[in-house]
Design a protein around this motif. Sequence first.
Motif, PDB file in Angstrom:
ATOM      1  N   THR A  45      20.497  57.923  70.614  1.00  0.00           N
ATOM      2  CA  THR A  45      19.218  57.994  69.887  1.00  0.00           C
ATOM      3  C   THR A  45      18.116  57.185  70.552  1.00  0.00           C
ATOM      4  OG1 THR A  45      19.792  56.097  68.496  1.00  0.00           O
ATOM      5  CG2 THR A  45      20.452  58.288  67.719  1.00  0.00           C
TER       6      THR A  45
ATOM      7  N   GLY B 177      20.864  52.374  70.353  1.00  0.00           N
ATOM      8  CA  GLY B 177      21.816  53.469  70.460  1.00  0.00           C
ATOM      9  C   GLY B 177      21.701  54.211  71.781  1.00  0.00           C
TER      10      GLY B 177
ATOM     11  N   ASN C  68      17.349  54.318  69.706  1.00  0.00           N
ATOM     12  CA  ASN C  68      16.707  53.626  68.593  1.00  0.00           C
ATOM     13  C   ASN C  68      17.540  52.418  68.197  1.00  0.00           C
ATOM     14  OD1 ASN C  68      14.598  55.493  68.303  1.00  0.00           O
ATOM     15  ND2 ASN C  68      15.836  56.805  66.981  1.00  0.00           N
TER      16      ASN C  68
ATOM     17  N   VAL D 146      18.253  49.753  64.739  1.00  0.00           N
ATOM     18  CA  VAL D 146      18.357  49.967  63.296  1.00  0.00           C
ATOM     19  C   VAL D 146      17.806  48.753  62.559  1.00  0.00           C
ATOM     20  CG1 VAL D 146      19.932  50.314  61.352  1.00  0.00           C
ATOM     21  CG2 VAL D 146      20.353  51.481  63.525  1.00  0.00           C
TER      22      VAL D 146
ATOM     23  N   ALA E 147      15.471  53.952  61.500  1.00  0.00           N
ATOM     24  CA  ALA E 147      15.480  53.975  62.967  1.00  0.00           C
ATOM     25  C   ALA E 147      14.175  53.399  63.503  1.00  0.00           C
ATOM     26  CB  ALA E 147      15.678  55.392  63.468  1.00  0.00           C
TER      27      ALA E 147
ATOM     28  N   GLY F  29      14.200  56.732  57.154  1.00  0.00           N
ATOM     29  CA  GLY F  29      15.458  56.059  56.909  1.00  0.00           C
ATOM     30  C   GLY F  29      16.311  56.795  55.893  1.00  0.00           C
TER      31      GLY F  29
ATOM     32  N   GLU G 246      18.732  51.941  55.846  1.00  0.00           N
ATOM     33  CA  GLU G 246      18.734  51.802  57.291  1.00  0.00           C
ATOM     34  C   GLU G 246      17.707  52.754  57.890  1.00  0.00           C
ATOM     35  OE1 GLU G 246      22.662  52.178  58.857  1.00  0.00           O
ATOM     36  OE2 GLU G 246      23.256  50.186  58.139  1.00  0.00           O
TER      37      GLU G 246
END
Length: 532
Positions: free
Chosen positions: A425, A422, A427, A429, A384, A224, A382
């Motif tokens: 990504t 995303g 991912n 968050v 992932a 993160g 934050e």
Amino acid sequence: MNNTPLKKQWIAIVAVLVITAVLGALILRDKKPASGGDGHGHAEASHGEEHKDEHGEKDGHSEKDGHVEKDGHSEKEEHAQEAAPAPTKGPHGGKLLKEGNYAVEVTIFETGREPQFRLYTYVDGKPVDPAQSQVQLTIERLGQPPQAFALAKEGDYLAGNATVTEPHSFKVKVTATHAGKTHQMGYEQVEARVTMTDAQMKAAGVDLGTAGPALIGSTLRLTGEVKYNSDRTVQVVPRLAGLVEEVKASAGDTVRKGQVLAVISSQGLSDQRAELLAAQRRLSLARTTYERERKLWEEKISAKQDMLQAQAAMEEASIAVQSAQNKLASLGGVAASGSLTRYELRSPIDGVVTEKRLSLGESVKEDSAVFTVSDLSTVWVEAAVGVRDLGSVVTGLPVVVKANAFEAQANAKINYMSALVGEQTRNAVARIVLANPKGIWRPGLPVTVDVLIEEKQVAVAVAADAVQDLRDWKVVFGRYGTALEARPLELGISDGKHVEVRAGLRAGENYARTNSFVVKAELGKAGASHDH
């Protein structure tokens, strides 16, 4: 001629010959075997009686040598067996153990398979069928009960029935029976072991721990980054175009709510202030007119209608003043205290100026974000979260946030999980609100986030810091007397403080808990070999 001297010489020679013959006969009688005296097959005198009666030379050794024969072996040979020399290397590269004309070669074979004992047998230095021998092999490790291996013939060797686990540091005992005779042989080999006294361990800062049960949390490690708390970060916008006259704050400055950051000369602000002043004067005049009309009406000099008209004009002027004040307030301006164009740009919150985008004399627009002020008493982290872990990571789970660049960590909880994944990504968050009273969590700092998924009670655990990499093992160093020996482990779950031990160490065993890297360094100095 006188023959007396010659006669004396011959007499002396004859006497010597007679004495020599007598002594020879006596010697031959002494060396004559004692067996067969009665012709019925009785054995000669026992070894005990023979040693009791003998006082002269026997087999080339006299009593003065101090090595009296016992059961066919001298005391010197007995001592040699008690302190047996290191075994020699056998034809197959193993340890060659000998007793009399019988020998066993012990090897550990591990090419293309798990390590296995393989034993070869010899008589008079020549290989013999291993099936002709009944062989038992037992090893003894430090701090562990003996382990016996069953052996079965495979080709020209006897193969062990179990894996020889690492490290190969143990005492080997071999009991072999061949042709009705039992042989006891053995050797010891040391690997991944060093000796450290209590005083040496104390000087090196090595403390002992005891393997045992523990409550360990199953964790998921995420990567993160620390970011501004967007709920406590503001963009300072002039809302009026103008020319920068003063800059009173720079990036990195700590500011208080209401503190002046910059001064701008704005014609727009001047117009608004002029409008307010005009409205205020109209209100003042309207109020005076109303008061006069009210008195005249009360004295019955003028009509009530004139008083009511004056009252309505006063209220309209009051509304105009209030409107002008609201417009000025919405622009962040205050009542004029000098120049009508002076516009003071103030900080809306307590915080730190993280960005400054204006300079003296610059013309700025009404929508330009000229300052960013952030309250860093709290920050966001934050991290992932991959799609495969979305089922495990939920809001409210406890986490441990660790800085990658220096030693710092903090405990918190997941406050928010994004509802979307995303597109690039793949991912989601996870967001953590982190208290930052000392300001060590700076935005942009990379961190790792350990999410506690669940807690589990395990039977055996050790301190995570005690585990070292040695060869291709994960090890701790078990303590046995003054010896510290590597114990390869099969590890399970870990919470960063403790790690589960599934195999390799038993509950109750002591190990080097702190500064175990010192033991590893000592092991490197000792040049521990991998000798089979």
